[in-house]
Design a protein around this motif. Sequence first.
Motif, PDB file in Angstrom:
ATOM      1  N   TRP A   5       0.851  -1.191   0.000  1.00 11.35           N
ATOM      2  CA  TRP A   5       0.000   0.000   0.000  1.00 11.35           C
ATOM      3  C   TRP A   5       0.888   1.243   0.000  1.00 11.35           C
ATOM      4  O   TRP A   5       1.357   1.685   1.040  1.00 11.35           O
ATOM      5  N   THR A   6       1.115   1.782  -1.172  1.00 11.03           N
ATOM      6  CA  THR A   6       1.873   3.017  -1.297  1.00 11.03           C
ATOM      7  C   THR A   6       0.899   4.188  -1.401  1.00 11.03           C
ATOM      8  O   THR A   6      -0.297   4.004  -1.697  1.00 11.03           O
ATOM      9  N   TYR A   7       1.404   5.361  -1.188  1.00 13.25           N
ATOM     10  CA  TYR A   7       0.595   6.581  -1.237  1.00 13.25           C
ATOM     11  C   TYR A   7      -0.185   6.680  -2.553  1.00 13.25           C
ATOM     12  O   TYR A   7      -1.355   7.053  -2.564  1.00 13.25           O
ATOM     13  N   ASP A   8       0.458   6.321  -3.647  1.00 10.25           N
ATOM     14  CA  ASP A   8      -0.177   6.437  -4.961  1.00 10.25           C
ATOM     15  C   ASP A   8      -1.389   5.523  -5.118  1.00 10.25           C
ATOM     16  O   ASP A   8      -2.270   5.812  -5.931  1.00 10.25           O
ATOM     17  N   ARG A   9      -1.461   4.443  -4.367  1.00  6.29           N
ATOM     18  CA  ARG A   9      -2.607   3.516  -4.464  1.00  6.29           C
ATOM     19  C   ARG A   9      -3.881   4.088  -3.862  1.00  6.29           C
ATOM     20  O   ARG A   9      -4.975   3.653  -4.208  1.00  6.29           O
ATOM     21  N   VAL A  95     -15.873  -4.518   9.706  1.00  8.73           N
ATOM     22  CA  VAL A  95     -15.018  -3.336   9.643  1.00  8.73           C
ATOM     23  C   VAL A  95     -14.929  -2.897   8.186  1.00  8.73           C
ATOM     24  O   VAL A  95     -14.689  -3.728   7.307  1.00  8.73           O
ATOM     25  N   ARG A  96     -15.140  -1.610   7.953  1.00 12.42           N
ATOM     26  CA  ARG A  96     -14.983  -1.025   6.620  1.00 12.42           C
ATOM     27  C   ARG A  96     -13.947   0.079   6.704  1.00 12.42           C
ATOM     28  O   ARG A  96     -13.942   0.858   7.657  1.00 12.42           O
ATOM     29  N   VAL A  97     -13.107   0.171   5.673  1.00 15.41           N
ATOM     30  CA  VAL A  97     -12.087   1.221   5.626  1.00 15.41           C
ATOM     31  C   VAL A  97     -12.282   2.026   4.348  1.00 15.41           C
ATOM     32  O   VAL A  97     -12.427   1.463   3.261  1.00 15.41           O
ATOM     33  N   ILE A  98     -12.288   3.342   4.514  1.00 18.54           N
ATOM     34  CA  ILE A  98     -12.479   4.281   3.410  1.00 18.54           C
ATOM     35  C   ILE A  98     -11.343   5.286   3.443  1.00 18.54           C
ATOM     36  O   ILE A  98     -10.977   5.775   4.523  1.00 18.54           O
ATOM     37  N   CYS A  99     -10.782   5.614   2.288  1.00 15.17           N
ATOM     38  CA  CYS A  99      -9.795   6.692   2.203  1.00 15.17           C
ATOM     39  C   CYS A  99     -10.564   8.002   2.087  1.00 15.17           C
ATOM     40  O   CYS A  99     -11.299   8.220   1.122  1.00 15.17           O
ATOM     41  N   LEU A 100     -10.417   8.866   3.071  1.00 17.95           N
ATOM     42  CA  LEU A 100     -11.094  10.164   3.035  1.00 17.95           C
ATOM     43  C   LEU A 100     -10.336  11.172   2.191  1.00 17.95           C
ATOM     44  O   LEU A 100     -10.920  11.902   1.401  1.00 17.95           O
ATOM     45  N   SER A 101      -9.031  11.216   2.407  1.00 19.63           N
ATOM     46  CA  SER A 101      -8.232  12.203   1.671  1.00 19.63           C
ATOM     47  C   SER A 101      -6.769  11.799   1.679  1.00 19.63           C
ATOM     48  O   SER A 101      -6.346  10.958   2.475  1.00 19.63           O
ATOM     49  N   LYS A 102      -6.023  12.436   0.781  1.00 21.03           N
ATOM     50  CA  LYS A 102      -4.572  12.297   0.778  1.00 21.03           C
ATOM     51  C   LYS A 102      -4.002  13.624   0.302  1.00 21.03           C
ATOM     52  O   LYS A 102      -4.546  14.247  -0.616  1.00 21.03           O
ATOM     53  N   THR A 103      -2.976  14.064   0.982  1.00 20.18           N
ATOM     54  CA  THR A 103      -2.354  15.344   0.654  1.00 20.18           C
ATOM     55  C   THR A 103      -0.850  15.230   0.873  1.00 20.18           C
ATOM     56  O   THR A 103      -0.382  14.347   1.591  1.00 20.18           O
ATOM     57  N   ILE A 104      -0.153  16.173   0.263  1.00 23.46           N
ATOM     58  CA  ILE A 104       1.278  16.298   0.534  1.00 23.46           C
ATOM     59  C   ILE A 104       1.480  17.668   1.162  1.00 23.46           C
ATOM     60  O   ILE A 104       1.060  18.688   0.597  1.00 23.46           O
ATOM     61  N   ALA A 105       2.053  17.676   2.347  1.00 22.64           N
ATOM     62  CA  ALA A 105       2.297  18.923   3.071  1.00 22.64           C
ATOM     63  C   ALA A 105       3.706  18.877   3.649  1.00 22.64           C
ATOM     64  O   ALA A 105       4.076  17.908   4.324  1.00 22.64           O
ATOM     65  N   LYS A 106       4.469  19.904   3.362  1.00 19.26           N
ATOM     66  CA  LYS A 106       5.846  20.007   3.851  1.00 19.26           C
ATOM     67  C   LYS A 106       6.654  18.760   3.509  1.00 19.26           C
ATOM     68  O   LYS A 106       7.409  18.247   4.321  1.00 19.26           O
ATOM     69  N   ARG A 109       3.734  12.752   2.913  1.00 15.11           N
ATOM     70  CA  ARG A 109       2.513  12.183   2.342  1.00 15.11           C
ATOM     71  C   ARG A 109       1.538  11.879   3.485  1.00 15.11           C
ATOM     72  O   ARG A 109       1.812  11.009   4.316  1.00 15.11           O
ATOM     73  N   TRP A 110       0.421  12.594   3.521  1.00  9.06           N
ATOM     74  CA  TRP A 110      -0.600  12.402   4.547  1.00  9.06           C
ATOM     75  C   TRP A 110      -1.779  11.644   3.956  1.00  9.06           C
ATOM     76  O   TRP A 110      -2.257  11.963   2.871  1.00  9.06           O
ATOM     77  N   VAL A 111      -2.252  10.645   4.700  1.00  5.76           N
ATOM     78  CA  VAL A 111      -3.425   9.879   4.309  1.00  5.76           C
ATOM     79  C   VAL A 111      -4.406   9.905   5.479  1.00  5.76           C
ATOM     80  O   VAL A 111      -4.021   9.691   6.628  1.00  5.76           O
ATOM     81  N   SER A 112      -5.663  10.201   5.180  1.00  8.28           N
ATOM     82  CA  SER A 112      -6.712  10.186   6.192  1.00  8.28           C
ATOM     83  C   SER A 112      -7.678   9.052   5.853  1.00  8.28           C
ATOM     84  O   SER A 112      -8.246   9.010   4.759  1.00  8.28           O
ATOM     85  N   LEU A 113      -7.814   8.113   6.787  1.00  5.58           N
ATOM     86  CA  LEU A 113      -8.661   6.936   6.591  1.00  5.58           C
ATOM     87  C   LEU A 113      -9.791   6.929   7.604  1.00  5.58           C
ATOM     88  O   LEU A 113      -9.605   7.331   8.751  1.00  5.58           O
ATOM     89  N   LEU A 114     -10.949   6.463   7.179  1.00  6.77           N
ATOM     90  CA  LEU A 114     -12.082   6.283   8.081  1.00  6.77           C
ATOM     91  C   LEU A 114     -12.277   4.788   8.283  1.00  6.77           C
ATOM     92  O   LEU A 114     -12.458   4.041   7.315  1.00  6.77           O
TER      93      LEU A 114
END
Length: 136
Positions: A5-9, A95-106, A109-114
């Motif tokens: 699981w890389t950021y690009d996925r 259990v369900r997992v959803i990707c809410l967002s992904k951003t690059i800051a400073k 690579r930030w990933v927000s999962l629900l």
Amino acid sequence: MHDLWTYDRFEENAALGECAVSLDERQLALWRSAGGCVTPPPDDGRVAPPSGLLVALAMRGYLSIVEPRPPGNIHASSVLRWGMASVSVGEPLLVRVICLSKTIAKGRRWVSLLVKLVNRDDALVLSSELKMVWAA
């Protein structure tokens, strides 16, 4: 074996998967052996699972859905929200997992999962928003 699981996925607002988790006497025994408290059952004999055990089951689901993960990820924060659904020992949970967002800051690579834990009626038991610095 699945791909790493890389950021690009990750895709924003996309479901990553779901899995069943077991809330049974074995899980309660493991919880007790780790020093966790279990409230004695009321007169009806039904044991209400400890909230910490429910969080652990949700995280176990996340770990099995989003794997393999690259080494070096940083779990930066979690926001837990409790649903209104109650559960009892022996009840199937999902259990369900959803990707809410992904951003690059400073440069990170930030990933927000629900992560959602629901009961057999698809009612929300708990949700946890995980903010991660993703290593690769």
